[in-house]
Design a protein around this motif. Structure first.
Motif: not given
Length: 316
Positions: A1-14
């Motif tokens: 699956m191709r997933v866009l993750v926003t906040g990807s540098s943050g604590w949860l996102g990364r």
């Protein structure tokens, strides 16, 4: 699956993006700050940045970006609207156009807390689940997150975009925003696993469960928090003498705490109940207060992260 993750540098996102890659998914990260899990540097409030992110392809979106409680003292109110509300709308519209199969949004239990609950005015602890109403957020943070939740619900109902909102309790690694000289940071976090905390690892698993169940349920809103050891009929006792209630469930808790020089809470004013998430999407946090006590009992590392020096990448 191709997933866009926003906040990807943050604590949860990364943490979440890394887990998706580990599971074989193709991930595009969008964040204001650069990072190893971020391919597009930009704001969710910037539609051109959103377009660049979706150009990589997306079958699903996990929206973990946003302004949070600590940002109240360092940014304008308008920025909360631009990022938390308008940014969510831009992502939803792009996800609809891309015919995404799921949209998962990280929200907060904070929006459930009005001033009366925060000040613990009642004679009993408040038992909080998804049915709690009316909602009267006490600041712009909660107000804009509640509005964003409504947008996710609207796109599920009106446009058939499967959406799941997760109202997460605290999982940040830094010190509490209301520190006390009496308790250390780890002591505060350990206490919060009784009623209002979550490990980041369990937060990741909650988002994975939401992602995998979104199509099946169409729309869902769930509290994501460590399961409390208490029952609803103990709320008056929790407010009056929490230590006595804790002793009923964990007879050695006071002794284990004393070895570290820690203190148990004298009173508990609210309890988050995540049981709907377990019943509906099969998610239950693995790290709870019992796990904290087991670490103290065996002198093992604590099952949560405390880092008083942590600063969000967007604030550096």
């Amino acid at each position: 699956m191709r997933v866009l993750v926003t906040g990807s540098s943050g604590w949860l996102g990364r943490h979440f993006a890394a887990r998706l890659r580990q599971d074989g998914h193709r991930v595009t990260g969008l964040d204001l700050a650069a990072g190893p899990e971020t391919q597009v540097v930009g704001s969710v409030a910037d539609r051109r940045a959103v377009e660049r992110a979706f150009a990589f392809g997306a079958d699903a979106v996990v929206h973990a970006a946003g302004l949070h409680q600590p940002d109240l003292v360092r940014t304008r109110l308008q920025n909360f609207v631009d990022i938390n509300v308008s940014g969510t709308l831009a992502l939803l519209e792009a996800a609809k156009a891309a015919q995404c199969s799921a949209f998962v949004m990280t929200s907060t239990t904070s929006l459930m807390i009005d001033r009366a609950i925060r000040e613990e005015r009642g004679d009993a602890a408040v038992w909080l689940d998804e049915s709690h109403a009316p909602l009267n957020p006490r600041n712009i943070y909660g107000t804009t997150k509640l509005a964003a939740e409504g947008l996710v619900r609207l796109f599920a109902q009106e446009h058939g975009l499967p959406g799941v909102v997760l109202r997460t309790s605290r999982f940040f690694p830094e010190d509490d925003d209301r520190p006390t000289a009496l308790l250390s940071g780890p002591n505060i976090k350990a206490n919060e696993f009784l009623n209002r905390r979550l490990s980041v690892e369990d937060a990741v698993e909650a988002h994975l469960a939401a992602l995998s169940h979104a199509q099946q349920i169409g729309f869902g809103l769930f509290i994501a928090s460590a399961p409390p050891p208490f029952t609803r009929d103990e709320v008056a006792d929790l407010k009056r003498d929490a230590r006595a209630v804790i002793a009923r469930h964990f007879p050695d808790a006071a002794e284990l705490y004393a070895r570290r020089g820690w203190q148990l809470p004298r009173s508990i004013g609210r309890v988050y109940d995540p049981s709907l998430a377990e019943a509906t999407i099969g998610w239950r946090a693995k790290t709870d207060f019992a796990a904290v006590l087991e670490a103290l009992r065996t002198d093992a590392p604590l099952p949560f992260v405390h880092d008083a020096s942590y600063v969000s990448p967007k604030d550096r």
